[in-house]
Motif scaffolding. Structure first.
Motif, short mmCIF file in Angstrom:
data_model
loop_
_atom_site.label_atom_id
_atom_site.label_comp_id
_atom_site.label_asym_id
_atom_site.label_seq_id
_atom_site.Cartn_x
_atom_site.Cartn_y
_atom_site.Cartn_z
N GLU A 54 -0.75 9.00 -15.49
CA GLU A 54 0.66 9.05 -15.88
C GLU A 54 0.79 9.57 -17.44
O GLU A 54 1.82 10.31 -17.78
CB GLU A 54 1.40 7.59 -15.89
N ASP B 250 0.79 -1.29 -0.03
CA ASP B 250 -0.20 0.02 0.05
C ASP B 250 0.97 1.22 -0.06
O ASP B 250 0.68 2.23 -0.78
CB ASP B 250 -0.76 -0.07 1.34
N GLU B 251 1.93 1.27 0.79
CA GLU B 251 2.75 2.49 0.98
C GLU B 251 3.71 2.46 -0.05
O GLU B 251 4.10 3.94 -0.77
CB GLU B 251 3.62 2.15 2.27
N LEU B 252 4.33 1.40 -0.76
CA LEU B 252 5.15 1.62 -1.83
C LEU B 252 4.60 1.75 -3.28
O LEU B 252 5.10 2.60 -4.04
CB LEU B 252 5.97 0.31 -1.84
N THR B 253 3.56 1.10 -3.37
CA THR B 253 3.00 1.32 -5.06
C THR B 253 1.52 1.78 -5.13
O THR B 253 1.48 2.05 -6.15
CB THR B 253 2.95 -0.41 -5.41
N GLY B 254 0.92 1.95 -3.85
CA GLY B 254 -0.32 2.57 -4.12
C GLY B 254 -1.63 1.53 -4.36
O GLY B 254 -2.68 1.93 -4.11
N ASN B 255 -1.33 0.22 -4.25
CA ASN B 255 -2.38 -0.65 -4.24
C ASN B 255 -1.89 -1.98 -3.33
O ASN B 255 -0.90 -2.47 -3.45
CB ASN B 255 -2.71 -1.14 -5.48
N LYS C 147 6.63 4.36 -11.88
CA LYS C 147 5.44 5.26 -11.58
C LYS C 147 6.05 6.23 -10.28
O LYS C 147 5.71 7.46 -10.47
CB LYS C 147 4.22 4.69 -11.17
N ARG C 148 6.86 5.62 -9.47
CA ARG C 148 7.41 6.58 -8.30
C ARG C 148 8.60 5.95 -7.69
O ARG C 148 8.83 4.82 -7.92
CB ARG C 148 6.33 6.95 -7.17
N ILE D 152 -9.95 -0.08 -12.97
CA ILE D 152 -9.17 -1.14 -12.36
C ILE D 152 -8.13 -0.46 -11.55
O ILE D 152 -7.17 -1.06 -11.20
CB ILE D 152 -8.59 -2.10 -13.39
N LEU D 153 -8.13 0.90 -11.34
CA LEU D 153 -7.20 1.50 -10.52
C LEU D 153 -5.67 1.22 -10.76
O LEU D 153 -4.90 0.98 -9.98
CB LEU D 153 -7.48 1.18 -9.00
N CYS D 154 -5.28 1.27 -12.13
CA CYS D 154 -3.85 1.08 -12.46
C CYS D 154 -3.13 2.34 -12.52
O CYS D 154 -1.95 2.21 -12.24
CB CYS D 154 -3.94 0.13 -13.89
N SER E 173 -2.48 4.51 3.04
CA SER E 173 -1.15 5.59 2.85
C SER E 173 -1.64 6.61 2.06
O SER E 173 -2.70 6.52 1.18
CB SER E 173 0.13 4.56 2.27
N ILE E 174 -0.71 7.57 1.88
CA ILE E 174 -0.77 8.71 0.98
C ILE E 174 -0.78 8.47 -0.43
O ILE E 174 -1.60 8.93 -1.27
CB ILE E 174 -0.09 9.98 1.41
N ASN E 175 -0.17 7.41 -0.81
CA ASN E 175 -0.01 6.95 -2.02
C ASN E 175 -1.16 6.13 -2.88
O ASN E 175 -1.33 5.59 -3.76
CB ASN E 175 1.53 6.14 -2.23
N PHE E 176 -2.18 5.60 -1.82
CA PHE E 176 -3.30 4.84 -2.10
C PHE E 176 -3.88 5.15 -3.27
O PHE E 176 -4.46 6.52 -3.25
CB PHE E 176 -4.09 4.57 -0.79
N ARG E 177 -4.40 4.55 -4.40
CA ARG E 177 -5.08 4.72 -5.37
C ARG E 177 -6.63 4.47 -5.12
O ARG E 177 -6.97 3.14 -5.15
CB ARG E 177 -4.82 4.04 -6.74
N ASN F 5 9.85 5.35 2.97
CA ASN F 5 9.20 3.93 2.43
C ASN F 5 10.43 2.76 2.78
O ASN F 5 9.97 1.72 3.32
CB ASN F 5 9.26 4.09 0.81
N HIS G 195 -3.24 -5.54 -6.82
CA HIS G 195 -2.84 -5.37 -7.95
C HIS G 195 -2.02 -3.96 -8.00
O HIS G 195 -2.35 -2.96 -8.09
CB HIS G 195 -3.81 -5.25 -9.02
N HIS G 196 -0.63 -4.25 -7.56
CA HIS G 196 0.32 -2.99 -7.62
C HIS G 196 0.39 -2.10 -8.61
O HIS G 196 0.46 -1.03 -8.27
CB HIS G 196 1.58 -3.47 -7.09
N SER G 197 0.74 -2.70 -9.93
CA SER G 197 1.00 -1.88 -11.01
C SER G 197 2.02 -0.56 -10.87
O SER G 197 1.57 0.42 -11.09
CB SER G 197 -0.12 -1.55 -11.76
#
Lengths: 386, 117
Positions: free
Chosen positions: B82, A139-144, A157-158, B75-77, B29-33, A164, A147-149
Protein backbone atom coordinates in the motif's frame (compact mmCIF):
# COMPACT_ATOMS: atom_id res chain seq x y z
CA UNK A 1 -15.11 -35.10 54.90
CA UNK A 2 -11.56 -34.29 53.85
CA UNK A 3 -11.32 -31.38 51.49
CA UNK A 4 -8.95 -31.96 48.64
CA UNK A 5 -7.51 -29.71 45.97
CA UNK A 6 -8.10 -30.73 42.36
CA UNK A 7 -5.88 -28.87 39.90
CA UNK A 8 -6.86 -28.33 36.27
CA UNK A 9 -4.27 -26.83 33.98
CA UNK A 10 -2.12 -24.97 32.99
CA UNK A 11 -1.80 -27.79 30.46
CA UNK A 12 -4.88 -29.96 30.25
CA UNK A 13 -6.70 -31.76 27.40
CA UNK A 14 -9.96 -29.91 28.07
CA UNK A 15 -8.30 -26.49 27.98
CA UNK A 16 -7.25 -24.96 24.69
CA UNK A 17 -5.14 -22.28 26.31
CA UNK A 18 -3.19 -22.13 29.57
CA UNK A 19 -5.16 -21.17 32.69
CA UNK A 20 -4.78 -22.72 36.12
CA UNK A 21 -7.99 -23.71 37.95
CA UNK A 22 -7.52 -24.71 41.57
CA UNK A 23 -10.69 -26.48 42.71
CA UNK A 24 -11.33 -27.35 46.35
CA UNK A 25 -13.46 -30.49 46.19
CA UNK A 26 -15.54 -32.42 48.68
CA UNK A 27 -16.16 -35.78 47.01
CA UNK A 28 -16.89 -34.63 43.47
CA UNK A 29 -18.54 -31.34 44.46
CA UNK A 30 -16.67 -28.09 44.23
CA UNK A 31 -16.73 -26.07 47.45
CA UNK A 32 -14.41 -23.29 46.37
CA UNK A 33 -12.72 -22.34 43.12
CA UNK A 34 -9.66 -20.22 42.48
CA UNK A 35 -7.90 -19.48 39.26
CA UNK A 36 -4.50 -18.19 38.34
CA UNK A 37 -3.40 -16.34 35.22
CA UNK A 38 -0.05 -15.38 33.75
CA UNK A 39 1.12 -18.49 31.89
CA UNK A 40 1.16 -16.78 28.51
CA UNK A 41 1.14 -13.27 27.21
CA UNK A 42 0.96 -11.37 23.96
CA UNK A 43 3.24 -8.35 23.96
CA UNK A 44 1.27 -6.23 21.49
CA UNK A 45 1.11 -3.24 23.84
CA UNK A 46 4.86 -2.96 24.27
CA UNK A 47 5.52 -3.91 20.68
CA UNK A 48 3.31 -1.10 19.34
CA UNK A 49 5.07 1.66 21.32
CA UNK A 50 6.87 3.94 18.91
CA UNK A 51 5.07 2.60 15.85
CA UNK A 52 3.56 4.76 13.13
CA UNK A 53 -0.25 4.80 13.19
CA UNK A 54 -0.78 2.56 10.15
CA UNK A 55 1.86 0.12 11.37
CA UNK A 56 0.28 0.00 14.82
CA UNK A 57 -3.10 -0.69 13.22
CA UNK A 58 -1.68 -3.81 11.59
CA UNK A 59 0.10 -4.90 14.77
CA UNK A 60 -3.03 -4.49 16.91
CA UNK A 61 -5.08 -6.77 14.65
CA UNK A 62 -2.72 -9.61 15.51
CA UNK A 63 -3.96 -9.64 19.12
CA UNK A 64 -6.67 -12.18 18.33
CA UNK A 65 -6.97 -14.58 15.45
CA UNK A 66 -10.73 -14.90 15.75
CA UNK A 67 -11.80 -11.28 16.29
CA UNK A 68 -9.00 -9.37 14.53
CA UNK A 69 -11.41 -7.03 12.72
CA UNK A 70 -12.98 -5.92 16.03
CA UNK A 71 -9.55 -4.96 17.36
CA UNK A 72 -8.87 -3.06 14.16
CA UNK A 73 -12.19 -1.20 14.45
CA UNK A 74 -11.62 -0.32 18.11
CA UNK A 75 -8.22 1.15 17.24
CA UNK A 76 -9.74 3.08 14.33
CA UNK A 77 -12.55 4.33 16.60
CA UNK A 78 -9.85 5.85 18.77
CA UNK A 79 -7.50 7.20 16.09
CA UNK A 80 -9.76 8.38 13.24
CA UNK A 81 -11.45 11.22 15.21
CA UNK A 82 -7.97 12.48 16.22
CA UNK A 83 -6.80 12.73 12.63
CA UNK A 84 -10.06 14.40 11.56
CA UNK A 85 -10.34 12.30 8.39
CA UNK A 86 -13.68 12.10 6.57
CA UNK A 87 -14.50 8.41 6.07
CA UNK A 88 -16.99 7.58 3.30
CA UNK A 89 -20.04 5.46 4.12
CA UNK A 90 -18.90 2.65 1.85
CA UNK A 91 -15.79 2.06 3.96
CA UNK A 92 -17.93 1.92 7.11
CA UNK A 93 -20.27 -0.60 5.48
CA UNK A 94 -17.34 -2.74 4.33
CA UNK A 95 -16.01 -2.80 7.89
CA UNK A 96 -19.44 -3.77 9.19
CA UNK A 97 -19.70 -6.67 6.74
CA UNK A 98 -16.28 -8.00 7.76
CA UNK A 99 -17.01 -7.59 11.48
CA UNK A 100 -20.40 -9.29 11.35
CA UNK A 101 -19.08 -12.18 9.24
CA UNK A 102 -16.37 -12.51 11.85
CA UNK A 103 -19.02 -12.80 14.55
CA UNK A 104 -20.71 -15.62 12.59
CA UNK A 105 -17.35 -17.35 12.15
CA UNK A 106 -16.48 -16.95 15.85
CA UNK A 107 -19.78 -18.35 17.09
CA UNK A 108 -19.58 -21.29 14.66
CA UNK A 109 -16.05 -22.04 15.86
CA UNK A 110 -17.21 -21.84 19.46
CA UNK A 111 -20.20 -24.14 18.78
CA UNK A 112 -17.84 -26.73 17.36
CA UNK A 113 -15.48 -26.56 20.33
CA UNK A 114 -18.43 -26.79 22.73
CA UNK A 115 -19.68 -29.94 20.96
CA UNK A 116 -16.15 -31.35 21.15
CA UNK A 117 -16.03 -30.69 24.92
CA UNK A 118 -19.08 -32.86 25.58
CA UNK A 119 -17.90 -35.59 23.21
CA UNK A 120 -20.15 -34.93 20.20
CA UNK A 121 -17.32 -35.07 17.65
CA UNK A 122 -19.72 -35.37 14.69
CA UNK A 123 -21.45 -32.12 15.61
CA UNK A 124 -18.03 -30.49 15.92
CA UNK A 125 -17.26 -31.46 12.32
CA UNK A 126 -20.62 -30.12 11.10
CA UNK A 127 -20.06 -26.76 12.79
CA UNK A 128 -16.59 -26.36 11.36
CA UNK A 129 -17.75 -27.33 7.88
CA UNK A 130 -20.14 -24.36 7.83
CA UNK A 131 -17.37 -22.15 9.19
CA UNK A 132 -15.27 -23.03 6.18
CA UNK A 133 -17.74 -21.25 3.85
CA UNK A 134 -17.41 -18.07 5.90
CA UNK A 135 -13.60 -18.30 5.71
CA UNK A 136 -13.92 -18.58 1.91
CA UNK A 137 -15.81 -15.27 1.94
CA UNK A 138 -12.97 -13.64 3.91
CA UNK A 139 -10.47 -14.99 1.41
CA UNK A 140 -12.41 -13.37 -1.43
CA UNK A 141 -13.21 -10.06 0.28
CA UNK A 142 -10.06 -9.23 2.22
CA UNK A 143 -7.26 -11.48 0.98
CA UNK A 144 -6.66 -13.56 4.08
CA UNK A 145 -8.65 -16.26 5.79
CA UNK A 146 -7.80 -15.46 9.40
CA UNK A 147 -5.94 -12.17 9.90
CA UNK A 148 -7.89 -10.14 7.37
CA UNK A 149 -6.30 -6.65 7.72
CA UNK A 150 -8.57 -4.91 5.18
CA UNK A 151 -8.35 -1.47 6.83
CA UNK A 152 -6.20 1.60 6.56
CA UNK A 153 -6.78 4.77 8.56
CA UNK A 154 -9.63 6.60 6.84
CA UNK A 155 -10.03 4.14 4.02
CA UNK A 156 -9.80 0.48 3.01
CA UNK A 157 -7.31 -1.52 0.95
CA UNK A 158 -9.81 -2.52 -1.71
CA UNK A 159 -13.40 -1.78 -2.55
CA UNK A 160 -15.96 -4.59 -2.68
CA UNK A 161 -17.30 -5.05 -6.20
CA UNK A 162 -20.50 -6.60 -7.51
CA UNK A 163 -19.16 -10.17 -7.70
CA UNK A 164 -17.89 -10.00 -4.10
CA UNK A 165 -21.29 -8.97 -2.75
CA UNK A 166 -23.01 -11.60 -4.91
CA UNK A 167 -20.70 -14.24 -3.43
CA UNK A 168 -21.44 -13.13 0.14
CA UNK A 169 -25.20 -13.43 -0.39
CA UNK A 170 -24.88 -16.81 -2.14
CA UNK A 171 -22.72 -18.27 0.61
CA UNK A 172 -25.05 -16.97 3.33
CA UNK A 173 -28.03 -18.56 1.56
CA UNK A 174 -26.03 -21.79 1.44
CA UNK A 175 -25.13 -21.92 5.15
CA UNK A 176 -28.31 -20.52 6.71
CA UNK A 177 -30.49 -23.69 6.50
CA UNK A 178 -27.57 -25.80 7.77
CA UNK A 179 -27.00 -23.50 10.76
CA UNK A 180 -30.74 -23.60 11.53
CA UNK A 181 -30.51 -27.38 11.74
CA UNK A 182 -27.46 -27.16 13.98
CA UNK A 183 -29.33 -24.75 16.26
CA UNK A 184 -32.17 -27.25 16.37
CA UNK A 185 -29.71 -29.95 17.49
CA UNK A 186 -28.30 -27.67 20.19
CA UNK A 187 -31.81 -26.85 21.43
CA UNK A 188 -33.29 -30.35 21.54
CA UNK A 189 -30.49 -32.89 21.92
CA UNK A 190 -30.89 -34.81 25.20
CA UNK A 191 -27.17 -34.95 25.97
CA UNK A 192 -26.79 -31.20 25.51
CA UNK A 193 -29.87 -30.14 27.48
CA UNK A 194 -29.12 -32.45 30.40
CA UNK A 195 -25.53 -31.23 30.69
CA UNK A 196 -26.14 -27.53 29.97
CA UNK A 197 -29.41 -26.65 31.68
CA UNK A 198 -29.17 -25.32 35.24
CA UNK A 199 -25.38 -25.59 35.32
CA UNK A 200 -23.07 -22.61 35.68
CA UNK A 201 -25.77 -20.20 36.80
CA UNK A 202 -25.10 -16.47 36.64
CA UNK A 203 -28.05 -14.51 38.10
CA UNK A 204 -28.74 -11.03 36.74
CA UNK A 205 -27.48 -9.36 39.91
CA UNK A 206 -24.16 -11.18 39.78
CA UNK A 207 -23.72 -10.26 36.12
CA UNK A 208 -24.32 -6.59 36.95
CA UNK A 209 -22.07 -6.67 40.04
CA UNK A 210 -19.15 -8.27 38.20
CA UNK A 211 -19.63 -6.05 35.09
CA UNK A 212 -19.81 -8.98 32.71
CA UNK A 213 -19.99 -8.17 29.01
CA UNK A 214 -21.14 -9.66 25.74
CA UNK A 215 -23.27 -12.79 25.27
CA UNK A 216 -22.40 -13.90 28.82
CA UNK A 217 -24.13 -10.85 30.31
CA UNK A 218 -26.97 -10.89 27.78
CA UNK A 219 -27.77 -14.51 28.69
CA UNK A 220 -28.39 -13.31 32.27
CA UNK A 221 -30.84 -10.62 31.16
CA UNK A 222 -28.50 -7.61 31.04
CA UNK A 223 -29.41 -5.41 28.08
CA UNK A 224 -25.93 -4.24 27.09
CA UNK A 225 -24.45 -4.22 23.64
CA UNK A 226 -21.96 -1.56 22.48
CA UNK A 227 -23.46 -1.67 18.99
CA UNK A 228 -26.79 -0.61 20.50
CA UNK A 229 -25.74 1.55 23.48
CA UNK A 230 -22.95 3.52 21.80
CA UNK A 231 -23.34 3.01 18.02
CA UNK A 232 -20.09 3.40 16.10
CA UNK A 233 -19.32 3.53 12.37
CA UNK A 234 -22.13 2.03 10.26
CA UNK A 235 -24.10 0.79 13.28
CA UNK A 236 -25.45 4.34 13.65
CA UNK A 237 -27.38 4.06 10.37
CA UNK A 238 -31.11 3.64 10.96
CA UNK A 239 -31.53 0.47 8.87
CA UNK A 240 -28.56 -1.22 10.57
CA UNK A 241 -29.71 -0.76 14.16
CA UNK A 242 -28.88 -3.89 16.14
CA UNK A 243 -31.57 -5.77 18.02
CA UNK A 244 -29.57 -7.63 20.70
CA UNK A 245 -30.71 -11.11 21.66
CA UNK A 246 -31.46 -11.22 25.39
CA UNK A 247 -32.38 -14.28 27.45
CA UNK A 248 -33.08 -14.71 31.12
CA UNK A 249 -31.82 -18.25 31.87
CA UNK A 250 -28.25 -17.35 32.82
CA UNK A 251 -27.00 -20.94 32.61
CA UNK A 252 -24.71 -22.68 30.13
CA UNK A 253 -27.67 -23.48 27.90
CA UNK A 254 -28.81 -19.85 27.79
CA UNK A 255 -25.34 -18.75 26.74
CA UNK A 256 -25.33 -21.43 24.04
CA UNK A 257 -28.69 -20.38 22.60
CA UNK A 258 -27.73 -16.69 22.62
CA UNK A 259 -24.73 -17.41 20.42
CA UNK A 260 -26.85 -19.56 18.09
CA UNK A 261 -29.39 -16.71 17.71
CA UNK A 262 -26.79 -13.97 17.28
CA UNK A 263 -25.62 -15.68 14.10
CA UNK A 264 -28.99 -14.96 12.46
CA UNK A 265 -28.99 -11.34 13.65
CA UNK A 266 -25.52 -10.90 12.11
CA UNK A 267 -26.73 -12.48 8.86
CA UNK A 268 -29.56 -9.94 8.73
CA UNK A 269 -27.08 -7.08 9.16
CA UNK A 270 -24.72 -8.42 6.48
CA UNK A 271 -27.58 -8.85 3.98
CA UNK A 272 -28.85 -5.34 4.69
CA UNK A 273 -25.36 -3.83 4.35
CA UNK A 274 -24.81 -5.68 1.05
CA UNK A 275 -28.01 -4.07 -0.27
CA UNK A 276 -26.90 -0.59 0.81
CA UNK A 277 -23.36 -0.70 -0.64
CA UNK A 278 -22.81 0.92 -4.03
CA UNK A 279 -20.56 -1.63 -5.82
CA UNK A 280 -19.27 0.89 -8.39
CA UNK A 281 -17.99 3.42 -5.86
CA UNK A 282 -14.21 3.46 -5.34
CA UNK A 283 -12.66 3.88 -1.90
CA UNK A 284 -10.34 6.91 -1.43
CA UNK A 285 -6.56 6.52 -1.65
CA UNK A 286 -4.33 6.30 1.40
CA UNK A 287 -3.36 9.68 2.82
CA UNK A 288 -0.62 10.66 5.23
CA UNK A 289 -2.50 11.90 8.29
CA UNK A 290 -1.36 13.77 11.37
CA UNK A 291 -3.05 13.01 14.69
CA UNK A 292 -3.87 15.95 16.94
CA UNK A 293 -4.33 15.57 20.66
CA UNK A 294 -2.73 13.40 23.30
CA UNK A 295 -4.92 10.38 23.84
CA UNK A 296 -8.17 8.77 22.80
CA UNK A 297 -10.37 5.76 23.50
CA UNK A 298 -12.27 3.39 21.27
CA UNK A 299 -14.57 0.48 21.89
CA UNK A 300 -16.38 -2.11 19.84
CA UNK A 301 -18.56 -5.13 20.40
CA UNK A 302 -16.37 -8.15 19.66
CA UNK A 303 -17.97 -11.63 19.39
CA UNK A 304 -17.17 -12.18 23.09
CA UNK A 305 -18.18 -8.75 24.40
CA UNK A 306 -16.92 -5.23 24.80
CA UNK A 307 -13.46 -4.53 23.46
CA UNK A 308 -11.66 -1.42 24.72
CA UNK A 309 -8.58 0.40 23.38
CA UNK A 310 -6.74 3.34 24.91
CA UNK A 311 -4.26 5.06 22.61
CA UNK A 312 -1.82 7.81 23.62
CA UNK A 313 0.01 9.50 20.75
CA UNK A 314 3.19 11.60 20.69
CA UNK A 315 4.76 13.03 17.51
CA UNK A 316 2.39 10.96 15.36
CA UNK A 317 3.69 7.74 16.91
CA UNK A 318 2.14 5.49 19.55
CA UNK A 319 3.28 6.42 23.05
CA UNK A 320 1.14 3.99 25.00
CA UNK A 321 -1.45 1.43 23.99
CA UNK A 322 -3.79 -0.34 26.38
CA UNK A 323 -6.16 -3.09 25.30
CA UNK A 324 -8.85 -4.74 27.35
CA UNK A 325 -10.35 -7.75 25.67
CA UNK A 326 -13.80 -9.05 26.73
CA UNK A 327 -12.45 -12.24 28.31
CA UNK A 328 -10.73 -10.24 31.06
CA UNK A 329 -14.12 -8.86 32.11
CA UNK A 330 -15.78 -12.28 31.99
CA UNK A 331 -13.08 -14.51 33.46
CA UNK A 332 -13.54 -13.20 37.02
CA UNK A 333 -16.90 -14.94 37.20
CA UNK A 334 -15.21 -18.39 37.11
CA UNK A 335 -14.48 -18.29 40.84
CA UNK A 336 -18.14 -17.66 41.66
CA UNK A 337 -20.08 -19.86 39.23
CA UNK A 338 -18.16 -23.07 39.87
CA UNK A 339 -19.07 -23.26 43.54
CA UNK A 340 -21.55 -26.09 44.15
CA UNK A 341 -21.08 -27.66 40.72
CA UNK A 342 -19.96 -31.19 39.97
CA UNK A 343 -16.40 -31.64 38.74
CA UNK A 344 -17.63 -33.26 35.50
CA UNK A 345 -19.38 -30.03 34.50
CA UNK A 346 -16.21 -27.92 34.64
CA UNK A 347 -15.25 -28.22 30.92
CA UNK A 348 -18.75 -27.16 29.85
CA UNK A 349 -18.80 -24.18 32.24
CA UNK A 350 -15.31 -23.08 31.19
CA UNK A 351 -16.23 -23.22 27.51
CA UNK A 352 -19.67 -21.63 27.94
CA UNK A 353 -18.02 -18.26 28.67
CA UNK A 354 -16.02 -18.59 25.42
CA UNK A 355 -12.63 -17.73 26.95
CA UNK A 356 -9.80 -16.41 24.80
CA UNK A 357 -6.97 -16.59 27.33
CA UNK A 358 -3.98 -15.60 25.22
CA UNK A 359 -5.74 -12.47 23.93
CA UNK A 360 -6.60 -11.45 27.47
CA UNK A 361 -3.21 -11.83 29.15
CA UNK A 362 -0.96 -8.78 28.97
CA UNK A 363 2.04 -9.11 31.23
CA UNK A 364 2.82 -10.61 34.62
CA UNK A 365 5.91 -9.36 36.44
CA UNK A 366 7.38 -12.15 38.52
CA UNK A 367 10.57 -11.54 40.50
CA UNK A 368 12.08 -14.04 42.90
CA UNK A 369 8.97 -16.22 42.56
CA UNK A 370 6.55 -13.46 43.63
CA UNK A 371 4.16 -11.46 41.51
CA UNK A 372 4.65 -7.68 41.52
CA UNK A 373 2.30 -4.76 40.89
CA UNK A 374 3.60 -1.85 38.88
CA UNK A 375 2.12 1.65 38.64
CA UNK A 376 1.58 3.27 35.25
CA UNK A 377 4.54 5.60 35.87
CA UNK A 378 6.82 2.65 36.55
CA UNK A 379 5.52 0.99 33.40
CA UNK A 380 6.43 4.04 31.29
CA UNK A 381 9.84 4.66 32.81
CA UNK A 382 10.78 1.10 33.76
CA UNK A 383 10.99 0.17 37.44
CA UNK A 384 14.38 0.66 39.01
CA UNK A 385 15.76 -1.95 41.35
CA UNK A 386 18.33 -1.24 44.00
CA UNK B 1 -31.68 -37.06 19.98
CA UNK B 2 -33.91 -37.50 16.87
CA UNK B 3 -32.68 -34.23 15.35
CA UNK B 4 -29.04 -35.34 15.50
CA UNK B 5 -29.84 -38.78 13.98
CA UNK B 6 -31.70 -37.09 11.09
CA UNK B 7 -28.75 -34.75 10.55
CA UNK B 8 -26.29 -37.66 10.47
CA UNK B 9 -28.49 -39.65 8.03
CA UNK B 10 -28.75 -36.64 5.69
CA UNK B 11 -24.98 -36.22 5.68
CA UNK B 12 -24.42 -39.92 4.96
CA UNK B 13 -25.87 -39.40 1.48
CA UNK B 14 -23.76 -36.32 0.69
CA UNK B 15 -20.33 -36.20 -0.92
CA UNK B 16 -17.38 -35.63 1.41
CA UNK B 17 -16.68 -31.95 1.96
CA UNK B 18 -12.93 -32.39 2.34
CA UNK B 19 -10.52 -32.69 -0.59
CA UNK B 20 -7.41 -34.83 -1.06
CA UNK B 21 -5.01 -31.95 -0.57
CA UNK B 22 -1.55 -32.92 -1.81
CA UNK B 23 -3.01 -34.62 -4.90
CA UNK B 24 -5.59 -31.95 -5.57
CA UNK B 25 -4.64 -28.34 -4.95
CA UNK B 26 -7.28 -26.22 -3.30
CA UNK B 27 -8.44 -23.01 -4.97
CA UNK B 28 -7.79 -19.59 -3.51
CA UNK B 29 -9.23 -16.30 -4.62
CA UNK B 30 -7.35 -13.83 -6.81
CA UNK B 31 -7.10 -11.39 -3.88
CA UNK B 32 -5.30 -13.91 -1.65
CA UNK B 33 -2.04 -12.63 -0.15
CA UNK B 34 0.46 -15.48 -0.30
CA UNK B 35 4.17 -14.80 -0.94
CA UNK B 36 5.62 -11.27 -1.03
CA UNK B 37 7.57 -10.33 -4.18
CA UNK B 38 9.63 -7.20 -4.85
CA UNK B 39 10.69 -6.14 -8.33
CA UNK B 40 14.32 -5.26 -7.54
CA UNK B 41 15.00 -3.52 -10.87
CA UNK B 42 12.32 -0.90 -10.32
CA UNK B 43 12.91 -0.38 -6.57
CA UNK B 44 13.93 3.23 -5.80
CA UNK B 45 15.06 2.30 -2.23
CA UNK B 46 12.91 4.97 -0.57
CA UNK B 47 12.74 2.78 2.59
CA UNK B 48 9.00 3.46 3.12
CA UNK B 49 8.28 -0.27 3.27
CA UNK B 50 11.05 -0.79 5.82
CA UNK B 51 9.74 2.02 8.04
CA UNK B 52 6.12 0.84 7.88
CA UNK B 53 6.64 -2.91 8.30
CA UNK B 54 5.24 -4.01 11.71
CA UNK B 55 7.74 -6.86 12.15
CA UNK B 56 10.85 -5.45 10.46
CA UNK B 57 10.78 -8.14 7.78
CA UNK B 58 12.02 -5.84 4.99
CA UNK B 59 15.53 -4.38 5.00
CA UNK B 60 16.54 -2.01 2.20
CA UNK B 61 20.14 -1.44 1.16
CA UNK B 62 20.18 2.08 -0.35
CA UNK B 63 23.63 1.72 -1.91
CA UNK B 64 22.83 -1.43 -3.85
CA UNK B 65 19.17 -0.38 -4.31
CA UNK B 66 18.15 -3.80 -3.11
CA UNK B 67 15.41 -4.88 -0.65
CA UNK B 68 15.69 -8.15 1.28
CA UNK B 69 12.56 -9.75 2.71
CA UNK B 70 12.77 -12.25 5.54
CA UNK B 71 9.64 -14.24 4.75
CA UNK B 72 9.71 -16.01 8.12
CA UNK B 73 8.94 -12.64 9.76
CA UNK B 74 6.36 -11.46 7.19
CA UNK B 75 2.82 -11.45 8.64
CA UNK B 76 1.17 -10.95 5.23
CA UNK B 77 -0.59 -7.73 6.21
CA UNK B 78 0.03 -6.08 2.84
CA UNK B 79 0.88 -2.65 4.23
CA UNK B 80 4.18 -2.45 2.27
CA UNK B 81 2.30 -2.87 -1.01
CA UNK B 82 0.00 0.00 0.00
CA UNK B 83 2.73 2.47 0.95
CA UNK B 84 5.09 1.72 -1.97
CA UNK B 85 5.18 4.87 -4.18
CA UNK B 86 6.23 3.01 -7.36
CA UNK B 87 4.08 -0.10 -6.67
CA UNK B 88 6.82 -2.71 -7.11
CA UNK B 89 5.67 -4.90 -4.20
CA UNK B 90 2.97 -7.46 -4.81
CA UNK B 91 1.66 -10.70 -3.31
CA UNK B 92 1.30 -13.87 -5.36
CA UNK B 93 -1.36 -16.51 -4.78
CA UNK B 94 0.99 -19.30 -3.59
CA UNK B 95 0.01 -20.67 -0.22
CA UNK B 96 2.69 -23.34 0.23
CA UNK B 97 5.20 -21.00 1.82
CA UNK B 98 7.04 -23.28 4.26
CA UNK B 99 10.79 -23.81 3.75
CA UNK B 100 13.07 -26.53 5.10
CA UNK B 101 15.81 -24.25 6.43
CA UNK B 102 15.52 -20.83 8.02
CA UNK B 103 18.07 -19.20 5.71
CA UNK B 104 15.93 -20.14 2.69
CA UNK B 105 13.34 -17.60 3.82
CA UNK B 106 15.69 -14.76 2.86
CA UNK B 107 16.14 -16.03 -0.69
CA UNK B 108 14.25 -14.07 -3.32
CA UNK B 109 11.74 -16.18 -5.19
CA UNK B 110 11.39 -15.90 -8.94
CA UNK B 111 8.08 -14.03 -8.99
CA UNK B 112 5.35 -14.17 -11.54
CA UNK B 113 4.19 -10.94 -13.13
CA UNK B 114 2.05 -8.78 -10.89
CA UNK B 115 -1.61 -9.82 -10.99
CA UNK B 116 -4.03 -7.05 -11.84
CA UNK B 117 -6.53 -6.73 -9.00
Amino acid sequence: MHEKIFPIGPQHPSLKEPIFLKLHVDGSYITKAEFNLGYTHRGVEKCAEGYLLDTALHAVQRTCGICSQCHSMAFLNAVEPMTGVQVPEKVYLQRLITAELERIHSHLLWGGVMAHEIGLETLFMYYWREREHILDIFDELTGNRVHHSPDLIGTAKRSFNKENLQMVLEKLDLVEPEIKELRNVMENHDVITSRFKKHGNIPKKMAEDLDLVGPTARASGVNYDVRQNAPYMAYGIKELKVKPVIRSEGDSWGRTMIRCDEIFESMRLVRKACEMIDPNEEVPKKKNLIAKGDFSRGRTEAPRGENFHFVAIENNRIKRLKLRTPTLANVISYARIMEGEDITDVPVIVMSLDPCISCMERVAVIRNGKQENWTSHELFEGKKYD
Amino acid sequence: MVSMVLKVLKNLLKRPFTSEYPKKKSKVSINFRGVIHIDQKKCISCKLCEVNCPTGAIIVDPKKKYAVVDRSLCILCGLCAEVCPVKVIWFSNDYEIAEKKKKHYKKQLPGANPVKK
